[in-house]
Design an enzyme around this catalytic site. Structure first.
Site, PDB file in Angstrom:
ATOM      1  N   ASP A 100       0.592  -0.992  -0.051  1.00 51.73           N
ATOM      2  CA  ASP A 100       0.253  -0.288  -0.050  1.00 51.73           C
ATOM      3  C   ASP A 100       0.922   1.419   0.551  1.00 51.73           C
ATOM      4  O   ASP A 100       1.514   1.341   1.054  1.00 51.73           O
ATOM      5  CB  ASP A 100      -0.802  -0.052   1.270  1.00 51.73           C
ATOM      6  N   ASP A 201      -3.172   4.597  -2.594  1.00 52.41           N
ATOM      7  CA  ASP A 201      -4.020   5.298  -1.705  1.00 52.41           C
ATOM      8  C   ASP A 201      -4.754   6.541  -2.139  1.00 52.41           C
ATOM      9  O   ASP A 201      -3.709   7.333  -2.541  1.00 52.41           O
ATOM     10  CB  ASP A 201      -3.787   5.001  -0.304  1.00 52.41           C
ATOM     11  N   GLU A 256      -6.517   3.751  -6.439  1.00 50.26           N
ATOM     12  CA  GLU A 256      -7.883   3.894  -5.017  1.00 50.26           C
ATOM     13  C   GLU A 256      -7.855   5.075  -5.368  1.00 50.26           C
ATOM     14  O   GLU A 256      -7.001   6.499  -5.315  1.00 50.26           O
ATOM     15  CB  GLU A 256      -7.631   3.472  -3.849  1.00 50.26           C
ATOM     16  N   HIS A 329     -11.162  -3.681   2.637  1.00 49.86           N
ATOM     17  CA  HIS A 329     -11.233  -3.720   4.467  1.00 49.86           C
ATOM     18  C   HIS A 329     -11.587  -1.610   4.721  1.00 49.86           C
ATOM     19  O   HIS A 329     -12.137  -1.721   6.153  1.00 49.86           O
ATOM     20  CB  HIS A 329      -9.613  -3.263   4.827  1.00 49.86           C
ATOM     21  N   ASP A 330     -12.480  -1.783   3.555  1.00 49.20           N
ATOM     22  CA  ASP A 330     -13.240   0.077   3.968  1.00 49.20           C
ATOM     23  C   ASP A 330     -14.495   0.041   4.303  1.00 49.20           C
ATOM     24  O   ASP A 330     -15.145   1.162   4.670  1.00 49.20           O
ATOM     25  CB  ASP A 330     -12.873   0.998   3.300  1.00 49.20           C
TER      26      ASP A 330
END
Ligand code: ISL
Ligand code: CA
Length: 551
Positions: A100, A201, A256, A329-330
């Protein structure tokens, strides 16, 4: 448009949230040695690429999405030697590792920010976005993703700094060439270690639209599009990062970012652009969020959901590439959110597996989907760990809202739903840890766990394995064409895939109601969640039934 052949188009991603995968030393926190101990399992699934959510040094305000040292491993997760062993173990098994990259912001405990806030004259001041008060107030009326204002006042230097996320996540100033250089350097640091790419991210937010001015929008999603995402220099920054660093390695990137839309996405992912290899888009993930976001929900619209899937699939025909996903994960567990996690849980989880793994793109499976993990219930805020949930809870309750009502929403949409530990077996703490986990396991682990799935040939887990193996054997999924088949019923989603002389059709019933479809009757089943390969399809579809047939 035909797609050029590239390894990362042919693979499947598995996302690990490291705090919750496997604890190896009994502190209740998942760690790198724990992941290493599960590599054979991951390989046995048929996974090609592992994406790790952040494992860097961090005060954990946002569980690692607030990095205080990009070149250090958080002691909770282990050491750099553990990391090197992990990378080696992944490569030895023929898999790849994606890290990430969180560079829209750092932690406020990063040394750059420590220096930046030390004085207005610090050479690091301009690494972040500082502004004077306007009329004694915040410089702009920008709301933060996690509630409240995006500006925090710093007493000592009497200025505000910008933080689109929590106040412990100050936004970096990408206008500053030194910041860009630092980021290029840290990207190179990890690539030189031999990793295979990055998940980037909120990369759509890194270029700010100067001068920063008030938003005129009310709905949060519109504010993001109007003021935060797709800034004027975004493509320059991504292009430079690609040209100067990424293109010198055989790696891929998946960006993302909220605010990337069906119309502007191609500027990020068009093959000739030299920016990102692929993106995660959010059109299906934000569609049940109301004006104030996820804790202001609007009804789920299945028709729109399926239209979005079909529409984004077409971007691949236009020369772009995406990573299809239905949870991460969100968000919440996909079957709990879009399907049925009760009576038809097994069928539904398998049907979603068919959907995910027969779309074009490089699919991402979030850990635990392979056993059909579900949302859990949170009765009290003390059970939650996520800063988003806690902040919005406080805002809600301060305004006089009923805590129990909010907790119901948390059980539906809270990010902790997907952050609970993986359910390995039915022993205490689901085999995740010998100690009480940092976030309690879902109490349904005695019924839903990897061990039980392993011993049941009809389990969701074995179905994932079969489907992944099948996907690998056929290039239809990657280089073929994909076309929606119109049906007379919203809940029946159908499409056709062709490659060379092979032609398949996929039928999915997004409901518990039995139905039938006028296509494909008499054809042979190649993969299905009720029928077996070789069976003859009769046109009938059971609850949450999914079937791939050869035409
Ligand atoms: O989580 C969301 C909604 O609940 C999203 O709006 C999310 O904040 C957005 O997609 C950005 O997410 C990424 O950046 C955040 C981090 O908290 C998320 O975990 C990460 O995936 C800030 O770094
Ligand atoms: Ca541990």
């Amino acid at each position: 448009m035909s797609q050029t052949k590239t390894w990362w188009k042919e693979q499947v991603i598995y996302q690990i949230y490291p705090r919750s995968y496997q604890d190896s030393n009994g502190d209740g926190i998942g760690d790198i040695p724990g992941i290493i101990s599960r590599l054979d399992y991951i390989q046995s699934l048929g996974i090609d690429i592992i994406w790790l959510s952040p494992i860097y040094a961090s005060p954990n305000d946002d569980n690692g999405y607030d990095i205080s040292d990009y070149r250090a491993i958080h002691p909770d997760f282990g050491t750099m030697a553990d990391f090197d062993a992990l990378l080696k173990g992944i490569h030895e098994r023929g898999m790849k590792l994606v890290m990430d990259l969180v560079v829209n912001h750092t932690s406020d405990e990063h040394e750059w920010f420590e220096k930046s806030k030390s004085s207005k004259d610090s050479p690091y001041r301009d690494y972040y976005i500082w502004r004077d008060a306007v009329d004694g107030k915040e410089p702009t009326n920008w709301p933060s993703f996690f509630g409240g204002s995006s500006w925090e006042f710093h007493e000592e230097t009497q200025q505000y700094y910008l933080h689109l996320f929590t106040k412990k996540q100050p936004d970096l100033n990408w206008e500053n060439a030194r910041v860009r250089q630092e980021i290029h350097d840290l990207v190179r640091y990890w690539l030189d270690k031999g990793i295979d790419g990055f998940r980037m991210d909120v990369i759509s937010l890194i270029s700010k639209d100067y001068p920063l001015t008030d938003t005129t929008k009310k709905a949060f999603g519109e504010v993001v599009i109007e003021r935060y995402a797709n800034g004027p220099r975004i493509h320059e920054y991504l292009h430079d990062l690609h040209t100067d660093v990424l293109s010198q390695y055989d790696v891929f990137t998946v960006g993302e970012g909220p605010g990337i839309t069906r119309t502007n996405a191609i500027d990020y992912i068009g093959a000739e652009r030299g920016e990102l290899s692929m993106i995660f888009h959010f059109d299906h993930m934000f569609m049940d969020h109301g004006a104030d976001g996820k804790f202001d929900p609007v009804a789920f619209d299945l028709k729109r959901f399926l239209d979005v899937i079909a529409d984004w699939n077409d971007i691949i025909e236009e020369g772009g590439w995406i990573s299809p996903f239905f949870d991460n994960h969100d968000f919440q567990r996909m079957i709990s959110r879009f399907g049925d996690d009760g009576e038809h849980r097994e069928a539904c989880a398998k049907m979603f597996a068919i959907l995910l793994l027969t779309l074009r793109g490089t699919p991402s499976i979030y850990m635990g989907s392979e056993i059909g993990m579900t949302n859990r219930t949170f009765d009290s805020i003390d059970q939650c760990r996520d800063v988003e949930t806690i902040n919005f809870y406080n805002i809600y309750v301060e305004k006089g809202g009923d805590p129990a009502t909010f907790m119901k929403m948390v059980s539906d949409v809270g990010r902790d739903n997907v952050r609970v530990p993986i359910q390995w077996d039915s022993s205490s703490h689901a085999g995740f840890s010998t100690a009480k986990p940092w976030l309690d396991v879902n109490p349904n682990f005695t019924k839903i766990n990897v061990k039980d799935c392993e011993s049941d040939p009809a389990s969701i887990l074995h179905f994932y394995r079969e489907l992944l193996r099948f996907r690998k054997q056929h290039r239809n999924f990657v280089y073929g064409t994909w076309k929606r088949i119109e049906t007379s019923r919203v809940e029946t989603f159908a499409y056709e895939m062709r490659f060379d002389d092979q032609q398949w059709q996929v039928f999915l019933n997004f409901s518990a109601e039995q139905t039938s479809i006028s296509h494909g009757s008499g054809c042979t089943v190649v993969m299905a969640n009720y029928l077996s390969p070789g069976d003859t399809f009769t046109g009938k579809l059971q609850a949450w039934e999914g079937v791939i047939i050869a035409v």
